[in-house]
Design a protein around this motif. Structure first.
Motif, PDB file in Angstrom:
ATOM      1  N   LEU A   1       0.829  -1.200   0.000  1.00  0.00           N
ATOM      2  CA  LEU A   1       0.000   0.000   0.000  1.00  0.00           C
ATOM      3  C   LEU A   1       0.867   1.255   0.000  1.00  0.00           C
ATOM      4  CD1 LEU A   1      -2.940   1.015   0.156  1.00  0.00           C
ATOM      5  CD2 LEU A   1      -2.693   1.025   2.653  1.00  0.00           C
ATOM      6  N   ALA A   2       1.947   1.224   0.782  1.00  0.00           N
ATOM      7  CA  ALA A   2       2.839   2.385   0.832  1.00  0.00           C
ATOM      8  C   ALA A   2       3.724   2.470  -0.398  1.00  0.00           C
ATOM      9  CB  ALA A   2       3.703   2.305   2.094  1.00  0.00           C
ATOM     10  N   ALA A   3       4.096   1.319  -0.966  1.00  0.00           N
ATOM     11  CA  ALA A   3       5.059   1.309  -2.070  1.00  0.00           C
ATOM     12  C   ALA A   3       4.435   1.625  -3.423  1.00  0.00           C
ATOM     13  CB  ALA A   3       5.757  -0.050  -2.139  1.00  0.00           C
ATOM     14  N   ARG A   4       3.119   1.486  -3.542  1.00  0.00           N
ATOM     15  CA  ARG A   4       2.509   1.778  -4.850  1.00  0.00           C
ATOM     16  C   ARG A   4       2.671   3.252  -5.200  1.00  0.00           C
ATOM     17  NH1 ARG A   4      -1.840  -2.343  -3.969  1.00  0.00           N
ATOM     18  NH2 ARG A   4      -1.412  -3.952  -5.538  1.00  0.00           N
ATOM     19  N   GLY A   5       2.469   4.131  -4.225  1.00  0.00           N
ATOM     20  CA  GLY A   5       2.642   5.544  -4.473  1.00  0.00           C
ATOM     21  C   GLY A   5       1.747   6.052  -5.587  1.00  0.00           C
ATOM     22  N   VAL A   6       2.182   7.147  -6.212  1.00  0.00           N
ATOM     23  CA  VAL A   6       1.421   7.763  -7.297  1.00  0.00           C
ATOM     24  C   VAL A   6       2.296   7.803  -8.540  1.00  0.00           C
ATOM     25  CG1 VAL A   6       0.219   9.818  -8.097  1.00  0.00           C
ATOM     26  CG2 VAL A   6       0.086   9.159  -5.683  1.00  0.00           C
ATOM     27  N   CYS A   7       1.842   7.183  -9.593  1.00  0.00           N
ATOM     28  CA  CYS A   7       2.580   7.193 -10.864  1.00  0.00           C
ATOM     29  C   CYS A   7       2.256   8.467 -11.625  1.00  0.00           C
ATOM     30  CB  CYS A   7       2.212   5.966 -11.700  1.00  0.00           C
ATOM     31  SG  CYS A   7       3.014   5.927 -13.318  1.00  0.00           S
ATOM     32  N   ALA A   8       3.300   9.139 -12.161  1.00  0.00           N
ATOM     33  CA  ALA A   8       3.107  10.397 -12.893  1.00  0.00           C
ATOM     34  C   ALA A   8       2.450  10.170 -14.248  1.00  0.00           C
ATOM     35  CB  ALA A   8       4.449  11.093 -13.075  1.00  0.00           C
ATOM     36  N   LEU A   9       2.345   8.919 -14.688  1.00  0.00           N
ATOM     37  CA  LEU A   9       1.784   8.607 -15.996  1.00  0.00           C
ATOM     38  C   LEU A   9       0.611   7.648 -15.820  1.00  0.00           C
ATOM     39  CD1 LEU A   9       5.163   8.007 -17.874  1.00  0.00           C
ATOM     40  CD2 LEU A   9       3.821  10.121 -17.819  1.00  0.00           C
ATOM     41  N   PRO A  10      -0.567   8.152 -15.433  1.00  0.00           N
ATOM     42  CA  PRO A  10      -1.698   7.255 -15.153  1.00  0.00           C
ATOM     43  C   PRO A  10      -2.181   6.463 -16.365  1.00  0.00           C
ATOM     44  CG  PRO A  10      -2.389   9.561 -15.167  1.00  0.00           C
ATOM     45  CD  PRO A  10      -0.901   9.567 -15.216  1.00  0.00           C
ATOM     46  N   TRP A  11      -1.795   6.873 -17.568  1.00  0.00           N
ATOM     47  CA  TRP A  11      -2.229   6.164 -18.770  1.00  0.00           C
ATOM     48  C   TRP A  11      -1.340   4.950 -19.083  1.00  0.00           C
ATOM     49  CZ3 TRP A  11       2.010   6.407 -21.847  1.00  0.00           C
ATOM     50  CH2 TRP A  11       2.847   7.526 -21.718  1.00  0.00           C
ATOM     51  N   LEU A  12      -0.276   4.754 -18.287  1.00  0.00           N
ATOM     52  CA  LEU A  12       0.640   3.647 -18.538  1.00  0.00           C
ATOM     53  C   LEU A  12       0.225   2.458 -17.672  1.00  0.00           C
ATOM     54  CD1 LEU A  12       3.173   2.827 -20.097  1.00  0.00           C
ATOM     55  CD2 LEU A  12       4.551   3.710 -18.199  1.00  0.00           C
ATOM     56  N   PRO A  13      -0.385   1.404 -18.258  1.00  0.00           N
ATOM     57  CA  PRO A  13      -1.035   0.347 -17.475  1.00  0.00           C
ATOM     58  C   PRO A  13      -0.093  -0.767 -17.041  1.00  0.00           C
ATOM     59  CG  PRO A  13      -1.387  -0.091 -19.786  1.00  0.00           C
ATOM     60  CD  PRO A  13      -0.514   1.151 -19.718  1.00  0.00           C
ATOM     61  N   LEU A  14       1.061  -0.410 -16.523  1.00  0.00           N
ATOM     62  CA  LEU A  14       2.041  -1.414 -16.121  1.00  0.00           C
ATOM     63  C   LEU A  14       2.157  -1.458 -14.607  1.00  0.00           C
ATOM     64  CD1 LEU A  14       4.895  -0.662 -18.697  1.00  0.00           C
ATOM     65  CD2 LEU A  14       3.288  -2.572 -18.728  1.00  0.00           C
ATOM     66  N   PRO A  15       2.262  -2.652 -14.028  1.00  0.00           N
ATOM     67  CA  PRO A  15       2.498  -2.731 -12.588  1.00  0.00           C
ATOM     68  C   PRO A  15       3.798  -2.016 -12.235  1.00  0.00           C
ATOM     69  CG  PRO A  15       1.903  -4.882 -13.486  1.00  0.00           C
ATOM     70  CD  PRO A  15       2.145  -3.987 -14.653  1.00  0.00           C
ATOM     71  N   SER A  16       3.764  -1.181 -11.213  1.00  0.00           N
ATOM     72  CA  SER A  16       4.964  -0.443 -10.825  1.00  0.00           C
ATOM     73  C   SER A  16       4.919  -0.105  -9.344  1.00  0.00           C
ATOM     74  CB  SER A  16       5.114   0.836 -11.662  1.00  0.00           C
ATOM     75  OG  SER A  16       4.107   1.778 -11.334  1.00  0.00           O
ATOM     76  N   LEU A  17       6.108   0.106  -8.780  1.00  0.00           N
ATOM     77  CA  LEU A  17       6.253   0.470  -7.371  1.00  0.00           C
ATOM     78  C   LEU A  17       7.271   1.596  -7.241  1.00  0.00           C
ATOM     79  CD1 LEU A  17       6.577  -3.062  -5.668  1.00  0.00           C
ATOM     80  CD2 LEU A  17       4.514  -1.653  -5.862  1.00  0.00           C
ATOM     81  N   ASP A  18       7.153   2.350  -6.151  1.00  0.00           N
ATOM     82  CA  ASP A  18       8.106   3.408  -5.843  1.00  0.00           C
ATOM     83  C   ASP A  18       9.390   2.774  -5.291  1.00  0.00           C
ATOM     84  OD1 ASP A  18       9.371   5.360  -3.757  1.00  0.00           O
ATOM     85  OD2 ASP A  18       8.143   6.644  -5.033  1.00  0.00           O
ATOM     86  N   VAL A  19      10.517   3.022  -5.973  1.00  0.00           N
ATOM     87  CA  VAL A  19      11.777   2.390  -5.582  1.00  0.00           C
ATOM     88  C   VAL A  19      12.176   2.785  -4.173  1.00  0.00           C
ATOM     89  CG1 VAL A  19      14.243   2.218  -6.064  1.00  0.00           C
ATOM     90  CG2 VAL A  19      12.621   2.200  -7.947  1.00  0.00           C
ATOM     91  N   SER A  20      12.081   4.071  -3.845  1.00  0.00           N
ATOM     92  CA  SER A  20      12.535   4.536  -2.535  1.00  0.00           C
ATOM     93  C   SER A  20      11.716   3.922  -1.413  1.00  0.00           C
ATOM     94  CB  SER A  20      12.484   6.064  -2.465  1.00  0.00           C
ATOM     95  OG  SER A  20      11.158   6.533  -2.645  1.00  0.00           O
ATOM     96  N   ALA A  21      10.404   3.722  -1.640  1.00  0.00           N
ATOM     97  CA  ALA A  21       9.559   3.121  -0.607  1.00  0.00           C
ATOM     98  C   ALA A  21       9.941   1.672  -0.366  1.00  0.00           C
ATOM     99  CB  ALA A  21       8.091   3.227  -1.004  1.00  0.00           C
ATOM    100  N   VAL A  22      10.290   0.963  -1.433  1.00  0.00           N
ATOM    101  CA  VAL A  22      10.718  -0.432  -1.279  1.00  0.00           C
ATOM    102  C   VAL A  22      12.087  -0.496  -0.610  1.00  0.00           C
ATOM    103  CG1 VAL A  22      11.240  -2.581  -2.473  1.00  0.00           C
ATOM    104  CG2 VAL A  22       9.385  -1.127  -3.301  1.00  0.00           C
ATOM    105  N   ALA A  23      13.012   0.348  -1.059  1.00  0.00           N
ATOM    106  CA  ALA A  23      14.377   0.318  -0.538  1.00  0.00           C
ATOM    107  C   ALA A  23      14.444   0.728   0.926  1.00  0.00           C
ATOM    108  CB  ALA A  23      15.276   1.217  -1.382  1.00  0.00           C
ATOM    109  N   ALA A  24      13.446   1.461   1.425  1.00  0.00           N
ATOM    110  CA  ALA A  24      13.435   1.886   2.828  1.00  0.00           C
ATOM    111  C   ALA A  24      13.166   0.727   3.787  1.00  0.00           C
ATOM    112  CB  ALA A  24      12.393   2.980   3.036  1.00  0.00           C
ATOM    113  N   LEU A  25      12.676  -0.401   3.269  1.00  0.00           N
ATOM    114  CA  LEU A  25      12.377  -1.567   4.106  1.00  0.00           C
ATOM    115  C   LEU A  25      13.640  -2.380   4.346  1.00  0.00           C
ATOM    116  CD1 LEU A  25       9.165  -2.734   2.202  1.00  0.00           C
ATOM    117  CD2 LEU A  25       9.238  -1.373   4.313  1.00  0.00           C
ATOM    118  N   SER A  26      13.606  -3.243   5.343  1.00  0.00           N
ATOM    119  CA  SER A  26      14.707  -4.178   5.541  1.00  0.00           C
ATOM    120  C   SER A  26      14.786  -5.129   4.356  1.00  0.00           C
ATOM    121  CB  SER A  26      14.503  -4.979   6.832  1.00  0.00           C
ATOM    122  OG  SER A  26      13.389  -5.849   6.697  1.00  0.00           O
ATOM    123  N   ASP A  27      15.946  -5.757   4.178  1.00  0.00           N
ATOM    124  CA  ASP A  27      16.097  -6.678   3.047  1.00  0.00           C
ATOM    125  C   ASP A  27      15.045  -7.776   3.075  1.00  0.00           C
ATOM    126  OD1 ASP A  27      18.216  -5.199   2.207  1.00  0.00           O
ATOM    127  OD2 ASP A  27      19.749  -6.733   2.534  1.00  0.00           O
TER     128      ASP A  27
END
Length: 440
Positions: free
Chosen positions: A237-263
């Motif tokens: 929920l936290a890692a999905r974030g907001v994509c700047a290109l809502p017309w691009l229908p690809l699964p994506s995640l915010d890198v910084s939100a993922v990297a902030a977690l433990s390995d």
């Protein structure tokens, strides 16, 4: 009423309102017992409509007689039977390929909300746990077979997981049931058969409650997996974030939100996110994720997985599969009005909202050196504009561009020259969506 009957009815009670119950009927001992238990129940109470599905792989000569056996059994019980002939794809593991073909056939035939009933029992569960433990599986794999899971438009349910093979065999003998024996079950070249025929009996001599204990451990691991999935959902929920290109229908995640977690949480999140998109990598292959995560900001790293690949671009992780893994065919399409969507080979479809005036209109992809006239800014290099708009590098060669002769006048989904904007014309692109992931 036997203990077997009582446990079956308890397991099935939450599913009494399903549109239909369909039995995965191989003709063997386990599914024969399940079929007869359900048929007997249906004689005394109103149940959802019962039917059976027999999948014929055709992998051995003995199997050719099984569809007729299954048809005779179902006819005596007045249960409709669907016989499916499935093609098994060649591969390293015949067992796995046959299983995939079987469940694909089941998924195709399940209607919305319908239940497919499998006859796996406690001994099967114990063997599965031990087999996966020997292969080095993680918590998800060691949870073994779930009691229920989604399958196609319906649900796969295993109501006999709490029952032993001995109980099923005793029921079949007491009722005088006839069933088929699969000769391949005696072939100890298959790992599961070796465990069942050699290893499990030896362990059970020392630990008589072996199957029950292993099955109980699988249940504990299933609870642990459920907690991991709940944690992954919170992180997702936290890692999905907001994509700047809502017309691009690809699964994506915010890198910084993922990297902030433990390995460990990163791996847990990515396993959960990718579970419906790709078969998961083994432990050694996770080095690809760390290379992707830790690459320099201006790098374009790729982590290749079995069914697609992850890329990092514009601060996000992007899942690419299907057509996104192949470059689009060259495009130079003369056009007038594109009121109806036009398919672009390997690249979705495009259409124009509004009516173009008479000119020399062409649709093309980028070739390099293009510039676009923008209100109040004059001509701007398209490459720099795409950087401003944070369009990922893998999208840029696919963006449909509208030209009037040699002049760029519109970039699909993003902007158009002043004359185009004033006319109300808009160029819309629906990108390819990639493969829709795994179905079972």
């Amino acid at each position: 009423m036997t203990n077997l009957t009582i446990r079956l009815r308890q397991a099935m009670q939450p599913w009494r309102t399903a549109p239909a119950w369909r039995i995965a009927f191989s003709g063997g001992l386990d599914s024969s017992v399940l079929l007869h238990l359900l048929a007997d129940w249906a004689e005394h109470e109103e149940l959802p409509p019962l039917s059976a599905i027999h999948v014929h792989h055709g992998l051995q000569p003995a199997a050719d007689a099984w569809p007729e056996h299954c048809a005779q059994v179902c006819a005596r019980l007045d249960i409709p039977l669907d016989i499916v002939r499935a093609q098994v794809a060649p591969g390293a593991s015949l067992e796995q390929a046959a299983r995939r073909a079987r469940y694909a056939a089941f998924a195709e035939r399940l209607g919305p909300g319908e239940i497919l009933l499998g006859a796996q029992h406690r001994d099967d569960q114990a063997e599965t746990l031990l087999f996966r433990l020997l292969r080095g599986a993680g918590v998800r794999g060691l949870a073994a077979m779930p009691g229920s899971r989604s399958l196609g438009c319906g649900t796969l349910l295993r109501p006999l997981l709490g029952c032993s093979r001995a109980e099923l065999h005793a029921y079949a003998q007491n009722r005088g049931l006839a069933w088929v024996e699969d000769p391949s079950n005696a072939d100890e070249r298959f790992s599961r058969n070796f465990l069942r025929r050699q290893v499990m009996p030896l362990l059970a001599e020392r630990w008589p409650q072996l199957a029950a204990s292993l099955s109980r451990s699988a249940g504990h691991l299933g609870e642990a997996q459920q907690l991991l999935e709940e944690l992954a959902e919170m992180d997702l929920l936290a890692a999905r974030g907001v994509c700047a290109l809502p017309w691009l229908p690809l699964p994506s995640l915010d890198v910084s939100a993922v990297a902030a977690l433990s390995d460990a949480r990163q791996r847990n999140l990515l396993r959960h996110w990718l579970a419906l998109l790709s078969r998961m990598p083994d432990s050694d292959h996770w080095a690809g994720w760390y290379d992707l995560r830790d690459a320099a900001a201006d790098a374009t790293p790729i982590w290749k997985l079995a069914d697609g690949e992850l890329r990092r671009a514009e601060g996000r992780l992007w899942w690419l599969s299907g057509e996104w893994l192949r470059p689009p065919q060259p495009l130079d399409l003369p056009c007038g009005a594109l009121g109806e969507p036009v398919e672009l080979p390997g690249n979705g479809c495009v259409h124009l909202a509004g009516e173009l005036p008479r000119a020399r209109w062409h649709l093309r992809y980028r070739r390099g050196g293009e510039s676009l006239l923008l209100p109040g800014r004059g001509h701007r290099d398209l490459k720099r504009l795409l950087n401003e708009w944070r369009v990922p590098a893998f999208v840029r060669p696919r963006l449909p561009l509208l030209f009037d002769g040699g002049e760029l006048v519109a970039v699909a989904n993003l902007t158009q020259a002043p004359g185009m904007a004033a006319s109300g014309v808009r160029l819309h692109w629906s990108p390819p969506i990639g493969d829709r992931g795994l179905s079972w």
